[in-house]
Motif scaffolding. Structure first.
Motif, PDB file in Angstrom:
ATOM      1  N   ALA A  21       0.821  -1.213   0.000  1.00 15.39           N
ATOM      2  CA  ALA A  21       0.000   0.000   0.000  1.00 15.39           C
ATOM      3  C   ALA A  21       0.857   1.267   0.000  1.00 15.39           C
ATOM      4  N   THR A  22       2.078   1.186   0.515  1.00 14.67           N
ATOM      5  CA  THR A  22       2.931   2.373   0.574  1.00 14.67           C
ATOM      6  C   THR A  22       3.466   2.793  -0.794  1.00 14.67           C
ATOM      7  N   VAL A  23       3.393   1.922  -1.793  1.00 14.97           N
ATOM      8  CA  VAL A  23       3.901   2.275  -3.118  1.00 14.97           C
ATOM      9  C   VAL A  23       2.800   2.715  -4.074  1.00 14.97           C
ATOM     10  N   VAL A  24       1.548   2.676  -3.610  1.00 21.25           N
ATOM     11  CA  VAL A  24       0.433   3.115  -4.450  1.00 21.25           C
ATOM     12  C   VAL A  24       0.538   4.616  -4.651  1.00 21.25           C
ATOM     13  N   GLY A  25       0.515   5.037  -5.902  1.00 20.63           N
ATOM     14  CA  GLY A  25       0.558   6.456  -6.229  1.00 20.63           C
ATOM     15  C   GLY A  25       1.942   7.041  -6.394  1.00 20.63           C
ATOM     16  N   LEU A  26       2.982   6.282  -6.085  1.00 21.33           N
ATOM     17  CA  LEU A  26       4.345   6.787  -6.278  1.00 21.33           C
ATOM     18  C   LEU A  26       4.711   6.739  -7.757  1.00 21.33           C
ATOM     19  N   ALA A  32      -4.057   2.263  -7.639  1.00 23.18           N
ATOM     20  CA  ALA A  32      -5.027   1.598  -6.762  1.00 23.18           C
ATOM     21  C   ALA A  32      -5.640   0.389  -7.468  1.00 23.18           C
ATOM     22  N   ASP A  33      -5.835   0.486  -8.780  1.00 21.99           N
ATOM     23  CA  ASP A  33      -6.357  -0.652  -9.549  1.00 21.99           C
ATOM     24  C   ASP A  33      -5.349  -1.804  -9.572  1.00 21.99           C
ATOM     25  N   ASP A  34      -4.062  -1.475  -9.683  1.00 21.49           N
ATOM     26  CA  ASP A  34      -3.020  -2.509  -9.632  1.00 21.49           C
ATOM     27  C   ASP A  34      -3.031  -3.202  -8.272  1.00 21.49           C
ATOM     28  N   TYR A  35      -3.182  -2.411  -7.207  1.00 14.63           N
ATOM     29  CA  TYR A  35      -3.229  -2.967  -5.851  1.00 14.63           C
ATOM     30  C   TYR A  35      -4.361  -3.984  -5.743  1.00 14.63           C
ATOM     31  N   LYS A  36      -5.521  -3.624  -6.277  1.00 13.79           N
ATOM     32  CA  LYS A  36      -6.669  -4.534  -6.219  1.00 13.79           C
ATOM     33  C   LYS A  36      -6.405  -5.791  -7.043  1.00 13.79           C
ATOM     34  N   ALA A  37      -5.783  -5.639  -8.187  1.00 13.10           N
ATOM     35  CA  ALA A  37      -5.472  -6.803  -9.033  1.00 13.10           C
ATOM     36  C   ALA A  37      -4.478  -7.738  -8.348  1.00 13.10           C
ATOM     37  N   ILE A  38      -3.530  -7.174  -7.611  1.00 11.56           N
ATOM     38  CA  ILE A  38      -2.502  -7.971  -6.944  1.00 11.56           C
ATOM     39  C   ILE A  38      -3.052  -8.656  -5.690  1.00 11.56           C
TER      40      ILE A  38
END
Length: 67
Positions: A21-26, A32-38
């Protein structure tokens, strides 16, 4: 980058959801969509302890000056 984070989270187990979560948006991070996919979970922006402690300190100062 997304593929590396996918492997790290799903296959290698070298990263957890909180760290991911700490790399979302960097700039070199993920969306955020990648986070959900992962992870399979919706991304929720983490709250910071600094914000909480600053608010508490501010309230304590206000209380002590008014008494």
């Amino acid at each position: 980058m997304v593929q590396i984070y996918t492997w790290a989270y799903q296959d290698w187990k070298t990263i957890d959801k909180a760290t991911l979560a700490t790399v979302v948006g960097l700039p070199d991070g993920i969306t955020a969509d990648d986070y959900k996919a992962i992870t399979g979970d919706d991304y929720v922006a983490p709250t910071t302890q600094a914000t909480t402690s600053q608010a508490t300190t501010s309230q304590a100062t206000t209380i002590s000056t008014t008494n």
